[in-house]
Design a protein around this motif. Structure first.
Motif, PDB file in Angstrom:
ATOM      1  N   UNK A  65       0.826  -1.398  -0.200  1.00 29.21           N
ATOM      2  CA  UNK A  65      -0.118   0.043   0.052  1.00 29.21           C
ATOM      3  C   UNK A  65       0.850   1.246  -0.180  1.00 29.21           C
ATOM      4  N   UNK A  66       1.803   1.267   0.691  1.00 32.06           N
ATOM      5  CA  UNK A  66       3.012   2.420   0.863  1.00 32.06           C
ATOM      6  C   UNK A  66       3.473   2.579  -0.526  1.00 32.06           C
ATOM      7  N   UNK A  67       3.924   1.573  -1.248  1.00 30.90           N
ATOM      8  CA  UNK A  67       4.606   1.696  -2.335  1.00 30.90           C
ATOM      9  C   UNK A  67       3.453   2.238  -3.689  1.00 30.90           C
ATOM     10  N   UNK A  68       2.181   1.950  -3.417  1.00 28.92           N
ATOM     11  CA  UNK A  68       1.286   2.347  -4.504  1.00 28.92           C
ATOM     12  C   UNK A  68       1.093   3.835  -4.199  1.00 28.92           C
ATOM     13  N   UNK A  69       1.156   4.214  -3.023  1.00 28.86           N
ATOM     14  CA  UNK A  69       0.993   5.634  -2.491  1.00 28.86           C
ATOM     15  C   UNK A  69       2.143   6.624  -2.916  1.00 28.86           C
ATOM     16  N   UNK A  70       3.334   5.804  -2.715  1.00 28.22           N
ATOM     17  CA  UNK A  70       4.544   6.496  -3.350  1.00 28.22           C
ATOM     18  C   UNK A  70       4.671   6.600  -4.814  1.00 28.22           C
ATOM     19  N   UNK A  71       4.302   5.559  -5.509  1.00 30.27           N
ATOM     20  CA  UNK A  71       4.419   5.773  -6.883  1.00 30.27           C
ATOM     21  C   UNK A  71       3.374   6.851  -7.644  1.00 30.27           C
ATOM     22  N   UNK A  72       2.066   6.665  -6.818  1.00 30.46           N
ATOM     23  CA  UNK A  72       1.152   7.687  -7.506  1.00 30.46           C
ATOM     24  C   UNK A  72       1.585   9.049  -7.164  1.00 30.46           C
ATOM     25  N   UNK A  73       1.975   9.329  -6.025  1.00 31.20           N
ATOM     26  CA  UNK A  73       2.580  10.760  -5.656  1.00 31.20           C
ATOM     27  C   UNK A  73       3.497  11.357  -6.429  1.00 31.20           C
ATOM     28  N   UNK A  74       4.589  10.398  -6.659  1.00 32.23           N
ATOM     29  CA  UNK A  74       5.814  10.860  -7.296  1.00 32.23           C
ATOM     30  C   UNK A  74       5.150  10.930  -9.058  1.00 32.23           C
ATOM     31  N   UNK A  75       4.549  10.274  -9.586  1.00 28.18           N
ATOM     32  CA  UNK A  75       3.836  10.566 -10.745  1.00 28.18           C
ATOM     33  C   UNK A  75       3.083  11.916 -10.884  1.00 28.18           C
ATOM     34  N   UNK A  76       2.300  12.203  -9.720  1.00 27.24           N
ATOM     35  CA  UNK A  76       1.475  13.589  -9.955  1.00 27.24           C
ATOM     36  C   UNK A  76       2.635  14.354  -9.557  1.00 27.24           C
ATOM     37  N   UNK A  77       3.813  14.390  -8.967  1.00 26.94           N
ATOM     38  CA  UNK A  77       4.496  15.659  -8.626  1.00 26.94           C
ATOM     39  C   UNK A  77       5.550  15.751 -10.123  1.00 26.94           C
ATOM     40  N   UNK A  78       5.704  14.612 -10.595  1.00 29.11           N
ATOM     41  CA  UNK A  78       6.567  14.806 -12.066  1.00 29.11           C
ATOM     42  C   UNK A  78       5.700  15.408 -13.181  1.00 29.11           C
TER      43      UNK A  78
END
Length: 86
Positions: A65-78
């Motif tokens: 779950x933490x990895x999913x949140x990390x990846x989605x937040x990184x994609x939004x920031x990028x």
């Protein structure tokens, strides 16, 4: 009562909610990375002790779950930073 033209409505500045600001997204990213590291320690502790090996699914689920949140937040920031950071 004055009727607004369609052109006036299109060019106004968009309202950004508080949970979509860069500060909140960076704080979410930091917190999710800390939780990811915590889950990795939990997996390592569960693998070391044979009594806890049947419960290894808990830190694995937390880490996924933490990895999913990390990846989605990184994609939004990028995406936000590549557009120009409005």
């Amino acid at each position: 009562m004055k009727i607004k033209f369609r052109n006036e409505l299109l060019f106004r500045k968009a309202f950004i909610p508080w949970y979509d600001t860069e500060l909140v997204m960076l704080m979410t990213l930091v917190f999710s990375v800390v939780v990811l590291l915590f889950s990795m320690v939990g997996v390592a502790a569960a693998l070391d002790d044979p009594r806890f090996q049947s419960h290894i699914w808990v830190p694995c689920l937390l880490g996924s779950f933490s990895m999913i949140i990390t990846i989605s937040t990184l994609i939004r920031l990028m995406r936000r930073w590549s557009i120009g950071g409005d």
